[in-house]
Design an enzyme around this catalytic site. Structure first.
Site, mmCIF file in Angstrom:
data_model
loop_
_atom_site.group_PDB
_atom_site.id
_atom_site.type_symbol
_atom_site.label_atom_id
_atom_site.label_comp_id
_atom_site.label_asym_id
_atom_site.label_seq_id
_atom_site.Cartn_x
_atom_site.Cartn_y
_atom_site.Cartn_z
ATOM 1 N N HIS A 54 18.622 -19.274 -33.644
ATOM 2 C CA HIS A 54 17.285 -19.159 -34.196
ATOM 3 C C HIS A 54 16.858 -17.695 -34.147
ATOM 4 O O HIS A 54 17.400 -16.894 -33.379
ATOM 5 C CB HIS A 54 16.308 -20.020 -33.400
ATOM 6 C CG HIS A 54 16.422 -21.473 -33.711
ATOM 7 N ND1 HIS A 54 15.550 -22.425 -33.214
ATOM 8 C CD2 HIS A 54 17.310 -22.160 -34.482
ATOM 9 C CE1 HIS A 54 15.902 -23.621 -33.656
ATOM 10 N NE2 HIS A 54 16.961 -23.482 -34.434
ATOM 11 N N GLU A 56 14.330 -16.391 -32.845
ATOM 12 C CA GLU A 56 13.846 -15.990 -31.520
ATOM 13 C C GLU A 56 14.995 -15.557 -30.605
ATOM 14 O O GLU A 56 14.860 -14.601 -29.831
ATOM 15 C CB GLU A 56 13.070 -17.140 -30.866
ATOM 16 C CG GLU A 56 11.772 -17.500 -31.556
ATOM 17 C CD GLU A 56 11.941 -18.552 -32.640
ATOM 18 O OE1 GLU A 56 10.950 -19.196 -32.990
ATOM 19 O OE2 GLU A 56 13.082 -18.734 -33.139
ATOM 20 N N CYS A 85 10.438 -23.427 -31.381
ATOM 21 C CA CYS A 85 10.816 -24.781 -30.965
ATOM 22 C C CYS A 85 10.830 -24.811 -29.436
ATOM 23 O O CYS A 85 10.779 -23.763 -28.790
ATOM 24 C CB CYS A 85 12.181 -25.157 -31.535
ATOM 25 S SG CYS A 85 13.567 -24.254 -30.790
ATOM 26 N N CYS A 88 13.612 -22.568 -27.823
ATOM 27 C CA CYS A 88 13.343 -21.134 -27.943
ATOM 28 C C CYS A 88 12.171 -20.719 -27.056
ATOM 29 O O CYS A 88 12.161 -19.608 -26.510
ATOM 30 C CB CYS A 88 13.053 -20.768 -29.396
ATOM 31 S SG CYS A 88 14.533 -20.790 -30.460
#
Length: 210
Positions: A54, A56, A85, A88
């Site tokens: 992701h 992040e 999420c 993360c």
């Protein structure tokens, strides 16, 4: 630094509840600004999701790779198209706890799966770990537009009208986030109330039973 196109900004930071036709995927995009406390020039960049990582996580790895001076404090501001999420959120909290010289603020254009309890808990975890999470408003959209978008070619839309539209749409999202945050306050207040009342006696338990 590679800049976003005006079209990418308009499409990906779009915070309408539903996407108008022609439909397109609203992807995860993270713009970051790292500002040293000594007044040096900020470092900016943007990242998007890759198959296994992701945005992040890529951001965390990017900051780690910079070899920052741990004796100096840095203000880090992130503009995200989607809020983090749960996974993360946990990674960001661990990262900030291990790097006390960083002060991270997160602004999201939209809330990702905001109705799911575990996603709400991820947001609360961040806020409870001194990582403020807020919804982007006019100041944040304007800063993102001015500092992360390529302005060499005129956009196909009126920038002022677009920014005002984004700010207007953000009001409902801000209220939604405040309702989520109020959950943690309610839990804390209920916990304190229970401590003040003390354990329930057998007699009171009988009186209150249904």
């Amino acid at each position: 630094m590679a800049l976003l196109t005006a079209k990418t900004f308009s499409l990906q930071f779009n915070n309408k509840r539903r996407v108008n036709k022609p439909y397109y995927p609203r992807k995860a995009l993270l713009c970051y600004q790292l500002t040293p406390q000594n007044g040096s020039t900020p470092t900016r960049g943007h990242l998007k999701n890759k198959k296994k990582d992701h945005a992040e996580i890529r951001f965390i790895n990017k900051i780690k790779s910079m070899g920052l001076d741990e004796t100096q404090c840095y203000q880090v501001t992130c503009y995200l198209t989607w809020s983090p999420c749960p996974s993360c959120a946990g990674e960001l909290v661990d990262f900030i706890k291990a790097h006390r010289h960083l002060n991270l603020r997160i602004f999201a254009s939209r809330l990702y799966y905001h109705w799911r309890p575990n996603y709400q808990e991820g947001l609360l975890l961040l806020c409870g770990s001194q990582v403020p999470v807020e919804v982007m408003g006019l100041p944040e959209f304007t800063d993102c537009w001015e500092n992360f978008v390529d302005h060499k070619e005129p956009p196909s839309f009126n920038p002022s009208e677009k920014l005002e539209e984004l700010d207007k749409n953000s009001q409902a999202i801000k209220r939604r986030l405040e309702r989520i945050k109020s959950r943690s306050v309610d839990v804390l207040e209920n916990g304190l109330r229970s401590l003040q009342l003390g354990p329930v006696t057998p007699s009171s338990s009988i009186r209150n039973s249904r």
